[in-house]
Design a protein around this motif. Structure first.
Motif, PDB file in Angstrom:
ATOM      1  N   ILE A 398       0.841  -1.197   0.000  1.00  0.00           N
ATOM      2  CA  ILE A 398       0.000   0.000   0.000  1.00  0.00           C
ATOM      3  C   ILE A 398       0.873   1.243   0.000  1.00  0.00           C
ATOM      4  O   ILE A 398       1.661   1.471   0.915  1.00  0.00           O
ATOM      5  CB  ILE A 398      -0.933   0.000   1.218  1.00  0.00           C
ATOM      6  N   GLY A 400       0.459   5.287  -0.388  1.00  0.00           N
ATOM      7  CA  GLY A 400      -0.494   6.382  -0.450  1.00  0.00           C
ATOM      8  C   GLY A 400       0.185   7.719  -0.297  1.00  0.00           C
ATOM      9  O   GLY A 400       1.270   7.963  -0.836  1.00  0.00           O
ATOM     10  N   LYS A 401      -0.438   8.588   0.459  1.00  0.00           N
ATOM     11  CA  LYS A 401       0.101   9.918   0.664  1.00  0.00           C
ATOM     12  C   LYS A 401       1.464   9.839   1.334  1.00  0.00           C
ATOM     13  O   LYS A 401       1.706   9.021   2.212  1.00  0.00           O
ATOM     14  CB  LYS A 401      -0.855  10.744   1.516  1.00  0.00           C
ATOM     15  N   ILE A 405       4.216   9.072  -5.831  1.00  0.00           N
ATOM     16  CA  ILE A 405       3.620   8.042  -6.680  1.00  0.00           C
ATOM     17  C   ILE A 405       3.763   8.376  -8.161  1.00  0.00           C
ATOM     18  O   ILE A 405       4.126   7.517  -8.975  1.00  0.00           O
ATOM     19  CB  ILE A 405       2.142   7.830  -6.310  1.00  0.00           C
ATOM     20  N   SER A 430      -3.605  -0.749  -4.255  1.00  0.00           N
ATOM     21  CA  SER A 430      -3.220   0.462  -4.981  1.00  0.00           C
ATOM     22  C   SER A 430      -4.324   1.510  -4.925  1.00  0.00           C
ATOM     23  O   SER A 430      -5.489   1.207  -4.662  1.00  0.00           O
ATOM     24  CB  SER A 430      -2.926   0.132  -6.447  1.00  0.00           C
ATOM     25  N   GLN A 431      -3.946   2.729  -5.184  1.00  0.00           N
ATOM     26  CA  GLN A 431      -4.937   3.779  -5.328  1.00  0.00           C
ATOM     27  C   GLN A 431      -5.794   3.505  -6.557  1.00  0.00           C
ATOM     28  O   GLN A 431      -5.328   2.949  -7.551  1.00  0.00           O
ATOM     29  CB  GLN A 431      -4.255   5.147  -5.462  1.00  0.00           C
ATOM     30  N   LYS A 432      -7.046   3.923  -6.506  1.00  0.00           N
ATOM     31  CA  LYS A 432      -7.980   3.674  -7.601  1.00  0.00           C
ATOM     32  C   LYS A 432      -7.455   4.256  -8.909  1.00  0.00           C
ATOM     33  O   LYS A 432      -7.038   5.410  -8.977  1.00  0.00           O
ATOM     34  CB  LYS A 432      -9.334   4.295  -7.263  1.00  0.00           C
ATOM     35  N   ARG A 434      -4.773   3.467 -10.581  1.00  0.00           N
ATOM     36  CA  ARG A 434      -3.333   3.431 -10.841  1.00  0.00           C
ATOM     37  C   ARG A 434      -2.928   2.203 -11.660  1.00  0.00           C
ATOM     38  O   ARG A 434      -2.107   2.298 -12.577  1.00  0.00           O
ATOM     39  CB  ARG A 434      -2.560   3.468  -9.519  1.00  0.00           C
ATOM     40  N   GLU A 447      -3.307  -6.279  -9.368  1.00  0.00           N
ATOM     41  CA  GLU A 447      -3.530  -6.070  -7.947  1.00  0.00           C
ATOM     42  C   GLU A 447      -3.193  -7.313  -7.147  1.00  0.00           C
ATOM     43  O   GLU A 447      -2.956  -7.228  -5.944  1.00  0.00           O
ATOM     44  CB  GLU A 447      -4.981  -5.655  -7.703  1.00  0.00           C
TER      45      GLU A 447
END
Length: 717
Positions: A398, A400-401, A405, A430-432, A434, A447
């Protein structure tokens, strides 16, 4: 005789890229089977002519309706038939008169329903054959071309969303499976061009359609689901075309169990070939078999690429040690090599990675990626320059922020598109969007890390094996050498089993048999006895006796002339055969070695299949055998030998000498040549046992049994 349609024999554009489409039985209800194609064509912007046919209406879905197909212009590209099965044949005949180029039959009630439906479907096949008009179906869900927007299907797969044109084709006998695969990958960033459900395949089938579609410059991969194979030569031609154009074909073929075969037959009304043979033929001709719809869909992400890998050496780069280890296990399980980096690579990685990170394979950059945001980006070019590495797998946990990225993705995309090595990503959580963005930019991304490794392993296998030449030996003609032809002419029988002597004589030009002494009476035995090197074996020789041991027709380890004459008279007095037919074969007694069985199976769909097996009880108890498709190369023969359960015994264990695997491989290759040259007359061949002697001593065919199907004279073209 029906009129011939005016179109080229192998031009399928009339149903794959139609410019004019009629729908017999068209409905105003866009939710019905006969109404949905019109709604799709209008909604997605098909630019050709649409002709709804239904005598009940003046207009259908805003379009002028026609009373009959006879009211339409001639030479319509595609007519969809969506009416009761009882009216299909009459409408097909009218289509032929109107010079319709192709018909697609949605109607069910044919071979999938039993014998009565099968007879009706046979009429459809005859119409197609006599007229030259292409027919898709019956019992099919139709075809879609996403590029020209000819969505001629009633599948719910196209009810929602937009059309995403791409470089793959989904071809399926089952409409439901085709819809599943399309729905799984329509949003993955890759898109498709063709979608087809062929149903019962009375005329047009998946292998022919796929072979044609491979020629399309827009297509890079074809995905196939088929429940039955009716014509083996068409599958072989598809494999050759795939090889010629270097465009992979993924195949999902169920029916491994008897229950699954039965279900497939009831679904499409076709008989299923034996699965183990299907598996070997697909592999031999370079068609990639997958196990489920997930693989059929997911593998296309990598197989659509033009980049080919040169080997199976993998580097794994991850921000999660656990994820990296899991990917290592799956790589090893599937035959990928976790490569050792060059010393230069290790030194360069040591300089950029934190001291607590691993610079061995797999590389774990750890959570330090939060502090040093360019760790992955800095490590990637080092791996791209390592000569030991063929494939780079990213295992991303994972992210994220706090991570860069966009920079990470850009560097991965640039490396994949500009470098020689294959770069793939498994991004868990993953972020949506990506993963889809990676795929749109030619980076195969998943994924699920397991699916990622499975897809890459399958692709690496395909690339490595793709160098193998595929020769066209699939011919039903008989050809033979002149010496062999002369021998065949001397045979007293031309169909059924041969005697052991005749079997070995026929085989002798390809595999050396050794000295054989055929005797018809005691005088001949007495004469030959003084010339033999003892010990010898005495066997009854007759085409009527296939199992000699069971009737007392074999005497082993005969040490001298006296024992030989005694054994002969003892065997003769058993009255196994009438005196006028009684013959014996005298051969050397072969020393002890490892027993191998080599045989020919004549598959009704694919033709000759060769079986290599451990001899004796091993084949029966352990099912220790491998299948090969002729022609067989030395590499394929050695691979089959090494994959036998009992192969360690051939290599020598516990101080025993290794056996002559090289000569065994050559014997298998020669046997495949024998099978191909005599395919037209061979029904069965069983060489059992073949004794494999110690290395350097060769192999000996101890017993041979050949059954002829036809005479060489009948097949000599």
């Amino acid at each position: 005789m029906l009129m011939k349609a005016t179109q080229k024999k192998n031009d399928f554009s009339s149903f794959l890229d139609p410019k004019s489409i009629a729908i017999i039985g068209a409905s105003n209800d866009s939710g019905k089977i006969s109404g949905r194609p019109i709604e799709y064509l209008k909604r997605y912007g098909f630019e050709g002519n649409i002709y709804p046919v239904n005598p009940k209406y003046e207009t259908i879905q805003g379009l002028k309706a026609y009373k009959s197909i006879e009211d339409l212009p001639n030479h319509i590209d595609l007519v969809i038939i969506a009416i009761s099965a009882n009216y299909v044949i009459d409408n097909l005949k009218i289509c032929v008169k109107k010079n319709v180029k192709s018909c697609m039959i949605f109607s069910s009630g044919f071979a999938e329903m039993g014998e009565e439906g099968r007879v009706l479907q046979e009429e459809i096949s005859i119409i197609a054959k006599e007229s030259g008009m292409f027919i898709v179906g019956p019992n099919c869900q139709g075809i879609a071309n996403l590029k020209n927007k000819s969505i001629t299907t009633f599948s719910t797969a196209f009810v929602e969303g937009k059309l995403v044109n791409g470089s793959s084709a989904i071809l399926s006998q089952s409409g439901a499976v085709a819809a599943m695969v399309y729905n799984m990958q329509k949003d993955d960033g890759t898109g498709i061009k063709y979608w087809a459900s062929t149903g019962n395949e009375s005329d047009m089938n998946i292998p022919r359609m796929a072979t044609y579609i491979l020629e399309d410059e827009d297509i890079s991969v074809v995905q196939i689901y088929m429940e039955s194979i009716k014509n083996g030569s068409e599958i072989i031609e598809l494999g050759k075309k795939s090889k010629e154009l270097d465009k992979p074909v993924l195949v999902l073929k169920p029916g491994k169990s008897e229950e699954a075969k039965k279900a497939a037959s009831s679904h499409t009304g076709a008989l299923a070939a034996e699965d183990i043979v299907v598996d070997k033929v697909l592999d031999h001709y370079g068609l990639v078999r997958v196990d489920d719809v997930n693989e059929l869909s997911s593998y296309s992400k990598v197989f659509r690429l033009s980049k080919r890998v040169k080997g199976k050496n993998v580097a794994i780069l991850s921000n999660s040690g656990g994820l990296g280890v899991m990917m290592v296990d799956k790589c090893k399980e599937l035959g990928l090599t976790i490569v050792e980096f060059t010393e230069n690579t290790k030194t360069r990685l040591f300089e950029i990675l934190p001291i607590f990170a691993s610079y061995e394979n797999p590389i774990d950059v750890t959570a330090q990626l939060l502090n040093d945001k360019e760790l992955l980006s800095n490590a990637l070019p080092i791996l791209m320059e390592d000569s030991n590495v063929d494939i780079i797998l990213f295992g991303l946990g994972i992210i994220g922020k706090g991570y860069q990225i966009d920079t990470i993705m850009k560097d991965i995309i640039d490396s994949q598109n500009n470098g020689e090595k294959l770069v793939s990503v498994a991004w868990v959580g993953s972020q949506k969007g990506r993963v889809e963005e990676f795929n749109r930019n030619n980076v195969p991304a998943f994924e699920d890390p397991t699916m990622c490794v499975k897809a890459i392993a399958a692709y690496a296998n395909y690339c490595v094996k793709n160098d193998r030449n595929i020769h066209n030996y699939y011919e039903n003609t008989f050809f033979t050498t002149s010496n062999n032809k002369q021998f065949l002419d001397t045979l007293k029988i031309n169909k059924g089993f041969l005697s052991e002597y005749d079997s070995k004589k026929l085989l002798n030009e390809w595999i050396s048999i050794g000295n054989m002494n055929l005797c018809s009476n005691e005088t001949e035995v007495n004469h030959i006895a003084n010339t033999l090197n003892y010990p010898v074996v005495l066997k009854i020789n007759s085409a009527k006796v296939q199992h000699k041991t069971e009737v007392g027709g074999v005497k082993l380890n005969i040490q001298n002339k006296q024992q030989l004459l005694e054994a002969y008279n003892e065997m003769k007095n058993k009255n196994i055969l009438p005196e006028a037919e009684f013959q014996v074969l005298i051969e050397e007694m072969v020393e002890t070695g490892f027993e191998i069985s080599l045989g020919l199976k004549k598959d009704p769909v694919f033709g000759p299949i060769i079986m290599v097996a451990s001899g004796g009880i091993y084949i029966e108890v352990l099912k220790d055998f491998k299948l090969l498709v002729p022609p067989v190369s030395n590499e394929e023969a050695e691979k089959a030998i090494n994959e036998l359960i009992m192969s360690p015994l051939l290599k020598g264990i516990r101080g025993k000498a290794p056996k002559d695997i090289k000569q065994l491989s050559e014997a298998i290759v020669k046997f495949s040549e024998f099978v191909l040259e005599n395919e037209g007359i061979l029904e069965e061949v069983d060489l059992n046992p073949i004794i494999v002697l110690d290395a350097g001593k060769g192999v000996k065919v101890v017993d041979a049994l050949i059954k002829l199907s036809k005479s060489g004279e009948e097949n000599d073209n």
